[in-house]
Scaffold this motif. Structure first.
Motif, PDB file in Angstrom:
ATOM      1  N   GLU A  13      31.927  44.243  22.333  1.00  0.00           N
ATOM      2  CA  GLU A  13      32.055  42.793  22.399  1.00  0.00           C
ATOM      3  C   GLU A  13      33.490  42.358  22.668  1.00  0.00           C
ATOM      4  OE1 GLU A  13      30.970  38.751  19.840  1.00  0.00           O
ATOM      5  OE2 GLU A  13      30.861  40.726  18.892  1.00  0.00           O
ATOM      6  N   ALA A  14      34.452  43.012  22.010  1.00  0.00           N
ATOM      7  CA  ALA A  14      35.853  42.639  22.220  1.00  0.00           C
ATOM      8  C   ALA A  14      36.243  42.824  23.681  1.00  0.00           C
ATOM      9  CB  ALA A  14      36.758  43.466  21.310  1.00  0.00           C
ATOM     10  N   GLY A  15      35.783  43.910  24.273  1.00  0.00           N
ATOM     11  CA  GLY A  15      36.083  44.168  25.674  1.00  0.00           C
ATOM     12  C   GLY A  15      35.436  43.144  26.595  1.00  0.00           C
ATOM     13  N   ARG A  16      34.201  42.766  26.293  1.00  0.00           N
ATOM     14  CA  ARG A  16      33.505  41.770  27.112  1.00  0.00           C
ATOM     15  C   ARG A  16      34.190  40.416  27.023  1.00  0.00           C
ATOM     16  NH1 ARG A  16      29.043  44.252  24.703  1.00  0.00           N
ATOM     17  NH2 ARG A  16      28.640  42.422  23.387  1.00  0.00           N
ATOM     18  N   LEU A  17      34.651  40.063  25.831  1.00  0.00           N
ATOM     19  CA  LEU A  17      35.356  38.795  25.668  1.00  0.00           C
ATOM     20  C   LEU A  17      36.686  38.800  26.420  1.00  0.00           C
ATOM     21  CD1 LEU A  17      34.651  38.098  21.893  1.00  0.00           C
ATOM     22  CD2 LEU A  17      33.765  36.812  23.839  1.00  0.00           C
ATOM     23  N   TRP A  18      37.355  39.940  26.419  1.00  0.00           N
ATOM     24  CA  TRP A  18      38.626  40.038  27.125  1.00  0.00           C
ATOM     25  C   TRP A  18      38.423  39.875  28.634  1.00  0.00           C
ATOM     26  CZ3 TRP A  18      43.339  39.204  27.763  1.00  0.00           C
ATOM     27  CH2 TRP A  18      44.181  39.955  28.577  1.00  0.00           C
ATOM     28  N   VAL A  19      37.394  40.523  29.176  1.00  0.00           N
ATOM     29  CA  VAL A  19      37.111  40.379  30.603  1.00  0.00           C
ATOM     30  C   VAL A  19      36.737  38.936  30.922  1.00  0.00           C
ATOM     31  CG1 VAL A  19      35.522  41.062  32.455  1.00  0.00           C
ATOM     32  CG2 VAL A  19      36.490  42.791  30.950  1.00  0.00           C
ATOM     33  N   ASN A  20      35.980  38.305  30.041  1.00  0.00           N
ATOM     34  CA  ASN A  20      35.629  36.894  30.250  1.00  0.00           C
ATOM     35  C   ASN A  20      36.875  36.013  30.218  1.00  0.00           C
ATOM     36  OD1 ASN A  20      33.651  34.676  30.439  1.00  0.00           O
ATOM     37  ND2 ASN A  20      34.321  34.189  28.361  1.00  0.00           N
ATOM     38  N   GLN A  21      37.804  36.332  29.334  1.00  0.00           N
ATOM     39  CA  GLN A  21      39.052  35.565  29.271  1.00  0.00           C
ATOM     40  C   GLN A  21      39.825  35.700  30.581  1.00  0.00           C
ATOM     41  OE1 GLN A  21      41.380  36.009  25.644  1.00  0.00           O
ATOM     42  NE2 GLN A  21      43.269  36.008  26.828  1.00  0.00           N
ATOM     43  N   LEU A  22      39.885  36.902  31.122  1.00  0.00           N
ATOM     44  CA  LEU A  22      40.546  37.106  32.408  1.00  0.00           C
ATOM     45  C   LEU A  22      39.853  36.311  33.513  1.00  0.00           C
ATOM     46  CD1 LEU A  22      41.113  40.958  32.135  1.00  0.00           C
ATOM     47  CD2 LEU A  22      42.921  39.214  32.121  1.00  0.00           C
ATOM     48  N   GLN A  23      38.524  36.312  33.483  1.00  0.00           N
ATOM     49  CA  GLN A  23      37.759  35.569  34.485  1.00  0.00           C
ATOM     50  C   GLN A  23      38.032  34.072  34.398  1.00  0.00           C
ATOM     51  OE1 GLN A  23      35.796  37.048  36.849  1.00  0.00           O
ATOM     52  NE2 GLN A  23      35.598  35.017  37.781  1.00  0.00           N
ATOM     53  N   LEU A  24      38.131  33.562  33.197  1.00  0.00           N
ATOM     54  CA  LEU A  24      38.419  32.144  33.017  1.00  0.00           C
ATOM     55  C   LEU A  24      39.820  31.794  33.504  1.00  0.00           C
ATOM     56  CD1 LEU A  24      36.760  31.674  29.518  1.00  0.00           C
ATOM     57  CD2 LEU A  24      36.020  30.604  31.653  1.00  0.00           C
ATOM     58  N   THR A  25      40.759  32.718  33.350  1.00  0.00           N
ATOM     59  CA  THR A  25      42.106  32.495  33.870  1.00  0.00           C
ATOM     60  C   THR A  25      42.089  32.470  35.389  1.00  0.00           C
ATOM     61  OG1 THR A  25      43.011  33.619  31.919  1.00  0.00           O
ATOM     62  CG2 THR A  25      44.493  33.308  33.795  1.00  0.00           C
ATOM     63  N   ILE A  26      41.320  33.358  35.993  1.00  0.00           N
ATOM     64  CA  ILE A  26      41.139  33.337  37.446  1.00  0.00           C
ATOM     65  C   ILE A  26      40.538  32.001  37.875  1.00  0.00           C
ATOM     66  CG2 ILE A  26      39.815  34.352  39.348  1.00  0.00           C
ATOM     67  CD1 ILE A  26      40.165  37.077  37.879  1.00  0.00           C
ATOM     68  N   ALA A  27      39.550  31.527  37.111  1.00  0.00           N
ATOM     69  CA  ALA A  27      38.921  30.243  37.432  1.00  0.00           C
ATOM     70  C   ALA A  27      39.932  29.098  37.375  1.00  0.00           C
ATOM     71  CB  ALA A  27      37.766  29.971  36.466  1.00  0.00           C
ATOM     72  N   ASP A  28      40.865  29.161  36.443  1.00  0.00           N
ATOM     73  CA  ASP A  28      41.914  28.139  36.374  1.00  0.00           C
ATOM     74  C   ASP A  28      42.721  28.120  37.670  1.00  0.00           C
ATOM     75  OD1 ASP A  28      41.219  27.391  33.806  1.00  0.00           O
ATOM     76  OD2 ASP A  28      42.768  28.595  32.828  1.00  0.00           O
ATOM     77  N   MET A  29      43.067  29.301  38.166  1.00  0.00           N
ATOM     78  CA  MET A  29      43.865  29.349  39.391  1.00  0.00           C
ATOM     79  C   MET A  29      43.063  28.920  40.608  1.00  0.00           C
ATOM     80  SD  MET A  29      46.264  32.375  40.931  1.00  0.00           S
ATOM     81  CE  MET A  29      47.607  31.918  42.047  1.00  0.00           C
ATOM     82  N   VAL A  30      41.787  29.258  40.625  1.00  0.00           N
ATOM     83  CA  VAL A  30      40.920  28.808  41.717  1.00  0.00           C
ATOM     84  C   VAL A  30      40.901  27.283  41.768  1.00  0.00           C
ATOM     85  CG1 VAL A  30      38.531  28.721  42.535  1.00  0.00           C
ATOM     86  CG2 VAL A  30      39.502  30.884  41.745  1.00  0.00           C
ATOM     87  N   ALA A  31      40.794  26.649  40.613  1.00  0.00           N
ATOM     88  CA  ALA A  31      40.782  25.186  40.562  1.00  0.00           C
ATOM     89  C   ALA A  31      42.106  24.621  41.070  1.00  0.00           C
ATOM     90  CB  ALA A  31      40.512  24.713  39.141  1.00  0.00           C
ATOM     91  N   GLU A  32      43.211  25.245  40.715  1.00  0.00           N
ATOM     92  CA  GLU A  32      44.509  24.762  41.187  1.00  0.00           C
ATOM     93  C   GLU A  32      44.654  24.957  42.693  1.00  0.00           C
ATOM     94  OE1 GLU A  32      48.071  25.480  39.077  1.00  0.00           O
ATOM     95  OE2 GLU A  32      47.112  25.514  37.102  1.00  0.00           O
ATOM     96  N   ALA A  33      44.110  26.060  43.221  1.00  0.00           N
ATOM     97  CA  ALA A  33      44.150  26.282  44.672  1.00  0.00           C
ATOM     98  C   ALA A  33      43.374  25.185  45.399  1.00  0.00           C
ATOM     99  CB  ALA A  33      43.580  27.652  45.009  1.00  0.00           C
ATOM    100  N   HIS A  34      42.213  24.837  44.864  1.00  0.00           N
ATOM    101  CA  HIS A  34      41.424  23.754  45.453  1.00  0.00           C
ATOM    102  C   HIS A  34      42.204  22.450  45.460  1.00  0.00           C
ATOM    103  CE1 HIS A  34      38.857  20.173  44.919  1.00  0.00           C
ATOM    104  NE2 HIS A  34      38.122  20.720  45.871  1.00  0.00           N
ATOM    105  N   ASP A  35      42.907  22.187  44.374  1.00  0.00           N
ATOM    106  CA  ASP A  35      43.594  20.901  44.239  1.00  0.00           C
ATOM    107  C   ASP A  35      44.829  20.783  45.112  1.00  0.00           C
ATOM    108  OD1 ASP A  35      41.652  20.146  42.485  1.00  0.00           O
ATOM    109  OD2 ASP A  35      42.864  20.370  40.676  1.00  0.00           O
ATOM    110  N   THR A  36      45.229  21.865  45.787  1.00  0.00           N
ATOM    111  CA  THR A  36      46.346  21.718  46.717  1.00  0.00           C
ATOM    112  C   THR A  36      45.947  20.878  47.922  1.00  0.00           C
ATOM    113  OG1 THR A  36      45.785  23.791  47.885  1.00  0.00           O
ATOM    114  CG2 THR A  36      47.391  23.919  46.078  1.00  0.00           C
ATOM    115  N   HIS A  37      44.682  20.959  48.329  1.00  0.00           N
ATOM    116  CA  HIS A  37      44.266  20.153  49.484  1.00  0.00           C
ATOM    117  C   HIS A  37      43.461  18.919  49.077  1.00  0.00           C
ATOM    118  CE1 HIS A  37      40.337  22.243  49.171  1.00  0.00           C
ATOM    119  NE2 HIS A  37      41.007  23.374  49.165  1.00  0.00           N
ATOM    120  N   HIS A  38      43.077  18.831  47.810  1.00  0.00           N
ATOM    121  CA  HIS A  38      42.395  17.635  47.315  1.00  0.00           C
ATOM    122  C   HIS A  38      42.980  17.226  45.956  1.00  0.00           C
ATOM    123  CE1 HIS A  38      39.486  18.180  50.529  1.00  0.00           C
ATOM    124  NE2 HIS A  38      38.963  17.023  50.213  1.00  0.00           N
TER     125      HIS A  38
END
Length: 249
Positions: A88-113
């Protein structure tokens, strides 16, 4: 039973992070928007359970279970596709990394909008220029340096973000970097030498059998100016050295 992925046809978008996991594992799935068209996707959305209706695509049907939000879908799929740690700890850590990636994806989108998604790029071009400059000077280095550090300090080694074997977070970091290379080639070229671990991970992901086959297939749609990562040359202008970070996040 094949999975059903519901996402907009014509773009990679956030659905691509899910596709990469499915393709890497060789899982059977139907990409409903692409196979049946946008009208079928819209019709399917109207039939969703109003109590547990996802806010927007992507969402995934796994038998009787419907899961929305990219990170949540991958959290669900990870153990089934052997792309997440067993504990479970490992799965949560991978999910945390994924959520951080999602944060950057949102910021990339907001460069043009940066003002509103409902406005055209040309309606907010001045604001986009300011937002993109901060993104390329400060935010890309901050995020990718973080992932570089995580890779360098992963006790499991093996050139992956978590543990001793690849996870869906590795596939998603590959997709993030590929998108940034398309949208901001100059900015990414300036950073290349400082990201040996990230570069090695992306190269390794691209060579994974399922991913390599997918990238060569017509199922992998090219990046375009309708998706999250868009290449507007004026947003990728040459800039001076990065500024100091204005805040801790």
């Amino acid at each position: 039973m094949a999975y059903k992925l519901f996402y907009w046809p014509g773009i990679q978008g956030r659905g691509e992070f899910v596709r990469l996991a499915l393709e890497d594992a060789g899982a059977a799935y139907e990409d409903v928007g692409r196979s049946q068209g946008e009208a079928a996707l819209m019709a399917a959305m109207k039939k969703l359970d109003p109590v547990h209706r996802p806010f927007a695509p992507p969402f995934l049907q796994d038998g009787d279970v419907l899961v929305g939000q990219t990170a949540n879908i991958l959290y669900c799929l990870g153990p089934k596709l052997d792309l997440a740690p067993a504990d479970e700890a490992g799965r949560l850590w991978v999910n945390q990394l994924q959520l951080t990636i999602a944060d950057m994806v949102a910021e990339a989108h907001d460069t043009h909008h940066p003002v509103a998604s409902g406005l055209y790029y040309d309606d907010q071009k001045a604001e986009a220029l300011r937002r993109a400059r901060d993104f390329t000077e400060n935010r890309i280095p901050k995020f990718l340096s973080y992932f570089e550090e995580i890779l360098a300090n992963n006790p499991g080694g093996a050139g992956c973000l978590a543990g001793a074997s690849a996870s869906y977070a590795d596939l998603s970091l590959f997709q993030l970097v590929e998108g940034l290379r398309y949208a901001f080639p100059k900015a990414m070229a300036r950073m290349a030498r400082s990201l040996p671990q990230v570069t090695a991970l992306c190269d390794a992901v691209s060579r994974r059998p399922g991913i390599a086959a997918y990238l060569k297939s017509p199922r992998r749609q090219p990046f375009n100016e309708e998706g999250i990562f868009r290449h507007y040359p004026e947003l990728d202008a040459d800039h001076e050295a990065p500024q100091r970070f204005a805040n801790p996040t």
